[in-house]
Design a protein around this motif. Structure first.
Motif, PDB file in Angstrom:
ATOM      1  N   ASN A  49       6.020   8.034  -3.359  1.00 50.96           N
ATOM      2  CA  ASN A  49       7.321   7.876  -4.031  1.00 50.96           C
ATOM      3  C   ASN A  49       8.472   8.311  -3.129  1.00 50.96           C
ATOM      4  N   ALA A  50       8.146   8.633  -1.871  1.00 50.16           N
ATOM      5  CA  ALA A  50       9.198   8.894  -0.874  1.00 50.16           C
ATOM      6  C   ALA A  50       8.755   8.287   0.444  1.00 50.16           C
ATOM      7  N   PHE A  51       9.570   7.403   0.971  1.00 49.07           N
ATOM      8  CA  PHE A  51       9.233   6.717   2.218  1.00 49.07           C
ATOM      9  C   PHE A  51      10.270   7.105   3.269  1.00 49.07           C
ATOM     10  N   LYS A  59       0.843  -1.199   0.000  1.00 43.52           N
ATOM     11  CA  LYS A  59       0.000   0.000   0.000  1.00 43.52           C
ATOM     12  C   LYS A  59       0.885   1.258   0.000  1.00 43.52           C
ATOM     13  N   LEU A  60       1.914   1.242   0.835  1.00 42.93           N
ATOM     14  CA  LEU A  60       2.804   2.402   0.918  1.00 42.93           C
ATOM     15  C   LEU A  60       3.568   2.578  -0.395  1.00 42.93           C
ATOM     16  N   ARG A  61       3.989   1.463  -0.988  1.00 42.94           N
ATOM     17  CA  ARG A  61       4.722   1.519  -2.264  1.00 42.94           C
ATOM     18  C   ARG A  61       3.829   2.072  -3.378  1.00 42.94           C
ATOM     19  N   ALA A 115      11.098  -1.268   0.915  1.00 42.66           N
ATOM     20  CA  ALA A 115      12.260  -1.099   0.024  1.00 42.66           C
ATOM     21  C   ALA A 115      12.286  -2.132  -1.100  1.00 42.66           C
ATOM     22  N   GLY A 116      11.280  -3.001  -1.142  1.00 46.19           N
ATOM     23  CA  GLY A 116      11.181  -3.965  -2.240  1.00 46.19           C
ATOM     24  C   GLY A 116      11.959  -5.250  -2.002  1.00 46.19           C
ATOM     25  N   ILE A 117      12.370  -5.459  -0.771  1.00 49.77           N
ATOM     26  CA  ILE A 117      13.165  -6.653  -0.440  1.00 49.77           C
ATOM     27  C   ILE A 117      12.225  -7.766   0.024  1.00 49.77           C
ATOM     28  N   ASP A 118      12.503  -8.982  -0.417  1.00 49.97           N
ATOM     29  CA  ASP A 118      11.653 -10.124  -0.104  1.00 49.97           C
ATOM     30  C   ASP A 118      11.871 -10.544   1.360  1.00 49.97           C
ATOM     31  N   ILE A 119      10.933 -10.139   2.242  1.00 52.38           N
ATOM     32  CA  ILE A 119      11.136 -10.441   3.669  1.00 52.38           C
ATOM     33  C   ILE A 119      10.903 -11.924   3.971  1.00 52.38           C
ATOM     34  N   GLY A 120      10.159 -12.601   3.107  1.00 58.79           N
ATOM     35  CA  GLY A 120       9.984 -14.052   3.271  1.00 58.79           C
ATOM     36  C   GLY A 120      11.335 -14.757   3.143  1.00 58.79           C
ATOM     37  N   GLY A 172      10.480   0.660  -6.246  1.00 59.60           N
ATOM     38  CA  GLY A 172       9.753   1.253  -5.116  1.00 59.60           C
ATOM     39  C   GLY A 172      10.121   2.703  -4.875  1.00 59.60           C
ATOM     40  N   PRO A 173       9.627   3.253  -3.741  1.00 58.32           N
ATOM     41  CA  PRO A 173       9.847   4.675  -3.464  1.00 58.32           C
ATOM     42  C   PRO A 173      11.301   4.998  -3.126  1.00 58.32           C
ATOM     43  N   GLU A 174      11.622   6.275  -3.189  1.00 54.47           N
ATOM     44  CA  GLU A 174      12.905   6.711  -2.636  1.00 54.47           C
ATOM     45  C   GLU A 174      12.848   6.476  -1.128  1.00 54.47           C
TER      46      GLU A 174
END
Ligand code: PA5
Length: 434
Positions: free
Chosen positions: A74-76, A68-70, A222-227, A110-112
């Motif tokens: 565009n800035a996190f 949702k945030l992504r 940040a688009g990293i696979d947390i699984g 993903g966002p900055e």
């Protein structure tokens, strides 16, 4: 399969195999006591079996919010300090593109990504406000206690900006809180404002919290696979269930650093040979420093970035006071390979390495440095990571957590408290008239 290897070749002239093996009984005893919850600070052992215990439901929830945030921003901005900052920062720097924020929207995953609340600098926050002026902003404010001054100030300033820009309702959709289940000022604010909230388990201390929503939410944004990250941690949880040092590199590392400490090597330098490891070293410094530096004891955890710092701190390490040992920290395989081109005129004299990859040269730089420092009287070991994947990082986070927990117990301190951190706060609050 383990993505982490520990090489002790350059320790051998300082520590015999027998000395290392002689610590096994203590290690086995401490391992068993930790498992039974009989060691100091046992209220904070929630991290110990956390990887295996994390539910798919929680991972899905975190991924859902991250998505949702992504989609909306565009800035996190991740707001936090210490354990509520360094794990996510380490993960992002280790895995993502070195220039993530500068990539075009199409190329960036993903966002900055920005961090705030890790200092009290007016210029830092003002500059951040400049940068996000025309961006769609989302915030995750993270504080276990919910009372830490640095993130609280940053959040107040950024919340104020968000409410002016988006209105109260709009800001609410863009702010996520990670804090204690029941207490703290941040919890109160979250309830009053109706922010989406993730909980930090009571029995997990700040510096051990990277695999809770503290680290997992910003890492997922940040688009990293947390699984994958959790999977890696789980595999190391299984691997380190065996107290036998021959099978358990975390305990072997803990034993070696304690034996060297007893021989007067009171500073450990984590010497990274890849810039993506810089913030892992920062995360490790908090983990080791806050866990062990107490009761007038403890190894001082330091770090350098190599080969960069060979041109600054290299002199000290080679020939300064011999109270140091070094843990070289490398990545076997870079994500991408660059080869050195051949020039017909060889005007810069580099044709002798033309056709070689930068990884090849970096590896020789590491080997040459390890040899030189050994000759200079610096015992050194090497921690090598297979690659820069989330799975490898999950293994590494757990490796260090387990190693430092055991190491603190070997040293005879409580590795899970940080009473010393309160002293500066007391003085600061007095000076501020709180
Ligand atoms: O390890 C710790 O507990 C501390 O260093 C904390 O991580 C740090 O002080 C931040 O605390 P909090 O998350 O409560 O804001």
């Amino acid at each position: 399969m383990s993505a982490i290897t520990l090489d002790l070749e350059n320790i051998k002239s300082f520590l015999s195999d027998e000395e290392i093996e002689s610590t096994q009984d203590d290690i086995t005893r401490i391992h068993e006591e930790i498992e039974k919850g009989n060691t100091p600070g046992s209220d904070f052992l929630g991290w110990l079996h956390l990887p295996g215990a994390i539910s798919d439901k929680l991972i899905d929830e975190i991924n859902g919010t991250a998505q949702k945030l992504r989609d909306n921003c565009n800035a996190f901005i991740s707001i936090g300090i210490g354990g509520s900052y360094l794990g996510a920062k380490a993960a992002v720097e280790f895995i993502n593109h070195s220039f993530h924020n500068q990539l075009s929207t199409q190329k960036r995953n993903g966002p900055e990504l920005f961090f705030a609340g890790q200092n009290i600098s007016s210029d830092y926050l003002a500059d951040l406000l400049d940068i996000i002026e025309e961006k769609e902003v989302c915030l995750n404010v993270i504080s276990k206690s919910g009372t830490t001054t640095e993130p609280a100030i940053a959040f107040r300033v950024l919340k104020n900006m968000m409410e002016k820009r988006y209105g109260k309702e709009g800001a609410r959709d863009r702010i996520t809180v990670t804090t204690d289940e029941a207490k703290g000022a941040l919890k109160t604010v979250a309830e009053e404002e109706g922010y989406e909230t993730f909980v930090i388990p009571d029995d997990v201390g700040g510096r051990y919290s990277v695999l809770t929503p503290v680290g997992l939410l910003p890492i997922a944004v940040a688009g990293i696979d947390i699984g994958e990250l959790i999977e890696g941690a789980r595999s190391f949880e299984k691997k380190t269930a065996n107290p036998d040092m021959k099978e358990n590199p975390a305990y072997l590392y803990a034993a070696v650093r304690n034996l060297l400490y007893r021989k007067g090597k009171t500073i450990e330098i984590l010497s990274s040979f890849h810039p993506s490891l810089h913030y892992i070293a920062e995360w490790w410094k908090q983990l080791a420093g806050e866990s062990e530096g107490k009761d007038q004891k403890g190894i001082f955890p330091a770090s350098v970035d190599l080969t960069t710092d060979l041109h600054s701190m290299g002199q000290w390490i080679q020939e300064g006071n011999r109270i140091i040992f070094e843990t070289f920290f490398t990545v076997e395989k870079s994500n991408r390979e660059i080869t050195i081109p051949r020039f017909d005129d060889d005007s810069d004299g580099l044709n002798y390495i033309a056709g070689k990859s930068l990884d090849f040269v970096n590896d020789k730089a590491y080997r040459g440095t390890a040899m030189a420092h050994l000759e200079g009287g610096v015992p050194n070991m090497t921690l090598t990571l297979k690659d820069r994947s989330p799975n490898t990082l999950g293994q590494l986070f757990y490796f260090f957590e387990k190693a430092i927990a055991l190491s603190g117990n070997l040293l005879g301190v409580n590795p899970f408290d940080q009473p010393g951190v309160e002293f500066y706060k007391k003085n600061m609050f007095k000076l501020l008239g709180k």
